[in-house]
Design a protein around this motif. Structure first.
Motif, PDB file in Angstrom:
ATOM      1  N   ASP A 236       0.730  -1.149  -0.116  1.00  0.00           N
ATOM      2  CA  ASP A 236      -0.015   0.099   0.106  1.00  0.00           C
ATOM      3  C   ASP A 236       0.896   1.505   0.070  1.00  0.00           C
ATOM      4  O   ASP A 236       1.830   1.425   1.044  1.00  0.00           O
ATOM      5  CB  ASP A 236      -0.724  -0.030   1.340  1.00  0.00           C
ATOM      6  CG  ASP A 236      -1.855   1.081   1.101  1.00  0.00           C
ATOM      7  OD1 ASP A 236      -1.651   1.857   0.291  1.00  0.00           O
ATOM      8  OD2 ASP A 236      -2.727   1.206   2.159  1.00  0.00           O
ATOM      9  N   PRO A 237       0.969   2.194  -1.147  1.00  0.00           N
ATOM     10  CA  PRO A 237       1.603   3.241  -1.056  1.00  0.00           C
ATOM     11  C   PRO A 237       1.361   4.214  -0.101  1.00  0.00           C
ATOM     12  O   PRO A 237       2.127   5.173  -0.039  1.00  0.00           O
ATOM     13  CB  PRO A 237       1.407   3.878  -2.463  1.00  0.00           C
ATOM     14  CG  PRO A 237       0.264   3.362  -2.871  1.00  0.00           C
ATOM     15  CD  PRO A 237      -0.011   1.864  -2.295  1.00  0.00           C
ATOM     16  N   THR A 238       0.379   4.339   0.802  1.00  0.00           N
ATOM     17  CA  THR A 238       0.102   5.312   1.712  1.00  0.00           C
ATOM     18  C   THR A 238       0.459   4.733   3.117  1.00  0.00           C
ATOM     19  O   THR A 238       0.117   5.507   4.112  1.00  0.00           O
ATOM     20  CB  THR A 238      -1.459   5.553   1.721  1.00  0.00           C
ATOM     21  OG1 THR A 238      -2.059   4.326   2.025  1.00  0.00           O
ATOM     22  CG2 THR A 238      -1.917   5.988   0.408  1.00  0.00           C
ATOM     23  N   THR A 239       1.158   3.463   3.265  1.00  0.00           N
ATOM     24  CA  THR A 239       1.623   3.029   4.489  1.00  0.00           C
ATOM     25  C   THR A 239       3.121   3.402   4.638  1.00  0.00           C
ATOM     26  O   THR A 239       3.769   3.841   3.749  1.00  0.00           O
ATOM     27  CB  THR A 239       1.566   1.629   4.607  1.00  0.00           C
ATOM     28  OG1 THR A 239       2.230   1.031   3.584  1.00  0.00           O
ATOM     29  CG2 THR A 239      -0.084   1.184   4.417  1.00  0.00           C
ATOM     30  N   GLN A 240       3.685   3.300   5.911  1.00  0.00           N
ATOM     31  CA  GLN A 240       5.046   3.518   6.022  1.00  0.00           C
ATOM     32  C   GLN A 240       5.903   2.933   5.264  1.00  0.00           C
ATOM     33  O   GLN A 240       7.041   3.207   4.647  1.00  0.00           O
ATOM     34  CB  GLN A 240       5.371   3.355   7.661  1.00  0.00           C
ATOM     35  CG  GLN A 240       4.783   4.334   8.591  1.00  0.00           C
ATOM     36  CD  GLN A 240       5.454   4.294  10.045  1.00  0.00           C
ATOM     37  OE1 GLN A 240       6.164   5.379  10.175  1.00  0.00           O
ATOM     38  NE2 GLN A 240       5.441   3.230  10.877  1.00  0.00           N
ATOM     39  N   ALA A 244       8.592   4.240   2.621  1.00  0.00           N
ATOM     40  CA  ALA A 244      10.011   4.007   2.479  1.00  0.00           C
ATOM     41  C   ALA A 244      10.623   3.088   1.243  1.00  0.00           C
ATOM     42  O   ALA A 244      11.579   3.680   0.868  1.00  0.00           O
ATOM     43  CB  ALA A 244      10.075   3.061   3.847  1.00  0.00           C
ATOM     44  N   THR A 245       9.825   2.171   0.784  1.00  0.00           N
ATOM     45  CA  THR A 245       9.974   1.688  -0.742  1.00  0.00           C
ATOM     46  C   THR A 245      10.182   2.476  -1.570  1.00  0.00           C
ATOM     47  O   THR A 245      11.118   2.481  -2.529  1.00  0.00           O
ATOM     48  CB  THR A 245       9.166   0.265  -0.866  1.00  0.00           C
ATOM     49  OG1 THR A 245       8.814  -0.566   0.146  1.00  0.00           O
ATOM     50  CG2 THR A 245       9.526  -0.152  -2.081  1.00  0.00           C
ATOM     51  N   ASN A 246       9.170   3.325  -1.615  1.00  0.00           N
ATOM     52  CA  ASN A 246       9.311   4.439  -2.707  1.00  0.00           C
ATOM     53  C   ASN A 246      10.481   5.264  -2.727  1.00  0.00           C
ATOM     54  O   ASN A 246      11.314   5.626  -3.731  1.00  0.00           O
ATOM     55  CB  ASN A 246       8.118   5.253  -2.878  1.00  0.00           C
ATOM     56  CG  ASN A 246       8.102   6.248  -3.974  1.00  0.00           C
ATOM     57  OD1 ASN A 246       7.981   5.998  -5.262  1.00  0.00           O
ATOM     58  ND2 ASN A 246       8.209   7.454  -3.701  1.00  0.00           N
ATOM     59  N   ALA A 247      10.787   5.686  -1.349  1.00  0.00           N
ATOM     60  CA  ALA A 247      11.832   6.738  -1.086  1.00  0.00           C
ATOM     61  C   ALA A 247      13.459   5.799  -1.507  1.00  0.00           C
ATOM     62  O   ALA A 247      14.292   6.613  -2.249  1.00  0.00           O
ATOM     63  CB  ALA A 247      11.925   6.839   0.178  1.00  0.00           C
ATOM     64  N   ILE A 248      13.494   4.612  -1.219  1.00  0.00           N
ATOM     65  CA  ILE A 248      14.783   4.022  -1.592  1.00  0.00           C
ATOM     66  C   ILE A 248      14.654   3.821  -3.321  1.00  0.00           C
ATOM     67  O   ILE A 248      16.085   3.840  -3.710  1.00  0.00           O
ATOM     68  CB  ILE A 248      14.792   2.528  -0.859  1.00  0.00           C
ATOM     69  CG1 ILE A 248      14.860   2.764   0.615  1.00  0.00           C
ATOM     70  CG2 ILE A 248      15.951   1.677  -1.387  1.00  0.00           C
ATOM     71  CD1 ILE A 248      14.771   1.631   1.382  1.00  0.00           C
ATOM     72  N   GLN A 249      13.600   3.523  -3.847  1.00  0.00           N
ATOM     73  CA  GLN A 249      13.684   3.209  -5.098  1.00  0.00           C
ATOM     74  C   GLN A 249      14.119   4.867  -6.063  1.00  0.00           C
ATOM     75  O   GLN A 249      14.994   4.895  -6.852  1.00  0.00           O
ATOM     76  CB  GLN A 249      12.709   2.825  -5.732  1.00  0.00           C
ATOM     77  CG  GLN A 249      12.330   1.437  -5.370  1.00  0.00           C
ATOM     78  CD  GLN A 249      10.581   1.126  -5.816  1.00  0.00           C
ATOM     79  OE1 GLN A 249       9.922   1.929  -6.116  1.00  0.00           O
ATOM     80  NE2 GLN A 249      10.632  -0.356  -5.838  1.00  0.00           N
ATOM     81  N   GLU A 250      13.785   5.798  -5.370  1.00  0.00           N
ATOM     82  CA  GLU A 250      13.774   7.154  -5.803  1.00  0.00           C
ATOM     83  C   GLU A 250      15.292   7.582  -5.915  1.00  0.00           C
ATOM     84  O   GLU A 250      15.873   8.161  -6.466  1.00  0.00           O
ATOM     85  CB  GLU A 250      12.976   8.205  -5.402  1.00  0.00           C
ATOM     86  CG  GLU A 250      11.477   8.002  -5.714  1.00  0.00           C
ATOM     87  CD  GLU A 250      11.126   8.336  -7.252  1.00  0.00           C
ATOM     88  OE1 GLU A 250      11.962   9.130  -7.657  1.00  0.00           O
ATOM     89  OE2 GLU A 250      10.291   7.739  -7.880  1.00  0.00           O
ATOM     90  N   GLY A 251      16.038   7.004  -4.658  1.00  0.00           N
ATOM     91  CA  GLY A 251      17.338   7.476  -4.326  1.00  0.00           C
ATOM     92  C   GLY A 251      18.299   7.045  -5.218  1.00  0.00           C
ATOM     93  O   GLY A 251      19.473   7.749  -5.638  1.00  0.00           O
ATOM     94  N   GLY A 261      14.663  15.275  -0.692  1.00  0.00           N
ATOM     95  CA  GLY A 261      13.856  14.095  -0.342  1.00  0.00           C
ATOM     96  C   GLY A 261      12.672  14.303   0.123  1.00  0.00           C
ATOM     97  O   GLY A 261      12.217  15.282   0.521  1.00  0.00           O
ATOM     98  N   GLN A 262      11.486  13.711  -0.393  1.00  0.00           N
ATOM     99  CA  GLN A 262      10.246  13.766   0.029  1.00  0.00           C
ATOM    100  C   GLN A 262       9.617  12.943   1.217  1.00  0.00           C
ATOM    101  O   GLN A 262       8.458  13.065   1.591  1.00  0.00           O
ATOM    102  CB  GLN A 262       9.310  13.767  -1.434  1.00  0.00           C
ATOM    103  CG  GLN A 262       9.631  14.789  -2.326  1.00  0.00           C
ATOM    104  CD  GLN A 262       9.439  16.206  -1.899  1.00  0.00           C
ATOM    105  OE1 GLN A 262       8.620  16.626  -1.309  1.00  0.00           O
ATOM    106  NE2 GLN A 262      10.412  17.132  -2.279  1.00  0.00           N
ATOM    107  N   VAL A 263      10.214  11.691   1.383  1.00  0.00           N
ATOM    108  CA  VAL A 263       9.792  10.849   2.229  1.00  0.00           C
ATOM    109  C   VAL A 263       9.477  11.230   3.579  1.00  0.00           C
ATOM    110  O   VAL A 263       8.582  10.950   4.145  1.00  0.00           O
ATOM    111  CB  VAL A 263      10.456   9.834   2.215  1.00  0.00           C
ATOM    112  CG1 VAL A 263      12.050   9.734   2.912  1.00  0.00           C
ATOM    113  CG2 VAL A 263       9.897   8.345   2.689  1.00  0.00           C
ATOM    114  N   LYS A 264      10.390  12.195   4.111  1.00  0.00           N
ATOM    115  CA  LYS A 264      10.442  12.675   5.497  1.00  0.00           C
ATOM    116  C   LYS A 264       8.882  13.629   5.800  1.00  0.00           C
ATOM    117  O   LYS A 264       8.799  13.742   6.930  1.00  0.00           O
ATOM    118  CB  LYS A 264      11.525  13.687   5.622  1.00  0.00           C
ATOM    119  CG  LYS A 264      11.713  14.722   4.632  1.00  0.00           C
ATOM    120  CD  LYS A 264      12.814  15.530   4.652  1.00  0.00           C
ATOM    121  CE  LYS A 264      13.261  16.633   3.704  1.00  0.00           C
ATOM    122  NZ  LYS A 264      14.447  17.278   3.632  1.00  0.00           N
TER     123      LYS A 264
END
Length: 388
Positions: A236-240, A244-251, A261-264
């Motif tokens: 679920d993209p709206t869960t923690q 986190a998974t999306n942030a790691i992929q974006e990095g 960064g946007q995950v914070k």
């Protein structure tokens, strides 16, 4: 570096304590710890301002608190690392007793801060998590009992340590805090293995852990929800975990840039449990690999130095502390990349948190004290002492 090239520097007991400490302490591990603390401050500058803004606080409120608690942790670490192993053992036993009483009283006096698990005492200006302070004390008392059982006519220390471990795990599960419970049981298992436990017993313990996990899944909604989220094929993209998974992929490899960064802004625990996601997004895989390497330096160097130690208590206690330190870091990073279910466990010396920082200072200070170089004497002298 001198120690690595020319061997251990001889130290006289009459030398002042600071020069003697500097010549005997593991400077590689000490340097790695200080770098981790610096990285924690750097990531705190990126991760904590959104939370401060949400709570109506100054932008760097949490960074300032992390520097305060981190400074206290480093002072505690330095002082503890200068102690003799016998003094560390006494203080560790006393610390365990105090933390255990605090753990027992949590259901009556503790709070959950809306997270569904009663793990903290609220002091108004700060909070205290007894489990963090319990771990180093537990390692010390378990190692003391196991080493005593190897003496001639010694007590059944292994059995006593097992009873203590099961009791501690039981109270942790009641919170519920399955992550810390697993870490305590793991630390006890490692020490028991080093102390010469039969493989059948260790396999039986592993089976008991599996059975306990199944029981917890069927009887704890909190535990089952985390396991189901971990095993789900879709995130679920709206869960923690989704953020986190999306942030790691974006990095990617080098990150999106400092402060970009946007995950914070989405993760409520970006400054604690998911600090690695912030590191991966803004600084990329490079910083994550550096963090992993620093934890490996501390853990592996400590174990290598302990292999030369002939004192059973020091060897067992040091091994337990080193392995629990390394595994806690592995669990935190494993959760962030979805290799493990969410545990609510901080990254030592990097995540924000007063209890975790100060308790980490105590644990690493003990580890540095146990891994300091000291005269070992001849092996025959060691057996002669055990015979008396």
């Amino acid at each position: 570096m001198t120690e690595m090239v020319y061997g251990t520097v001889p130290v006289r007991s009459s030398d002042p304590i600071l020069p003697r400490w500097w010549q005997t302490v593991d400077r590689w591990s000490l340097t790695a710890i200080l770098i981790l603390f610096g990285i924690g401050i750097l990531l705190g500058l990126a991760a904590s301002p959104p939370l401060a803004a949400k709570n109506g606080l100054a932008p760097f409120h949490y960074v300032q608190r992390q520097m305060l608690f981190g400074g206290m942790a480093l002072v505690v670490m330095m002082i503890t690392s200068m102690m003799a192993p016998s003094l560390v053992r006494r203080l560790g036993v006393l610390g365990f007793l105090g933390a255990f009483v605090a753990l027992v009283m949590l259901p009556l006096l503790g709070t959950d801060f809306g997270k569904g698990a009663i793990r903290w005492y609220s002091l108004g200006f700060a909070s205290v998590q007894p489990a963090e302070f319990l771990k180093p004390g537990f390692v010390v008392i378990a190692a003391w009992l196991m080493s005593a059982s190897q003496e001639i006519n010694g007590p059944p220390g292994r059995l006593y340590s097992f009873i203590i471990a099961i009791t501690v795990v039981g109270f942790l599960v009641m919170q519920p805090d399955f992550g810390q419970a697993s870490l305590v049981l793991f630390g006890w298992g490692v020490m028991y293995f080093v102390a010469g436990a039969p493989m059948f017993l260790l396999l039986s313990m592993a089976g008991l852990v599996v059975f306990g996990g199944m029981f917890a899944y069927n009887n704890s909604e909190h535990f089952a929800r985390r396991i189901d989220g971990f095993l789900s094929a879709d995130i679920d993209p709206t869960t923690q975990m989704g953020y986190a998974t999306n942030a790691i992929q974006e990095g990617g490899f080098f990150g999106v840039g400092v402060g970009e960064g946007q995950v914070k802004w989405s993760l409520p625990d970006a400054h604690t449990d998911f600090i690695v996601a912030v590191a991966a997004e803004e600084y990329g895989l490079v910083l994550v690999l550096i963090i992993i390497a620093l934890y490996m330096v501390i853990t592996v160097r400590s174990l290598l130095r302990l292999m030369k130690e002939r004192d059973t208590f020091i060897r067992l206690a040091g091994t337990g502390l080193a392995c629990m330190f390394g595994v806690q870091a592995m669990i935190n990073m494993g959760v962030a990349v979805r290799l493990l279910p969410a545990k609510g466990m901080t990254l030592p010396f990097v995540s924000y948190g007063g209890s975790s920082l100060i308790a980490g200072g105590v644990a690493v200070g003990m580890l540095l004290a146990f891994t300091r170089t000291r005269p070992q004497g001849e092996i025959i002298d060691h057996f002669a002492r055990r015979g008396h």
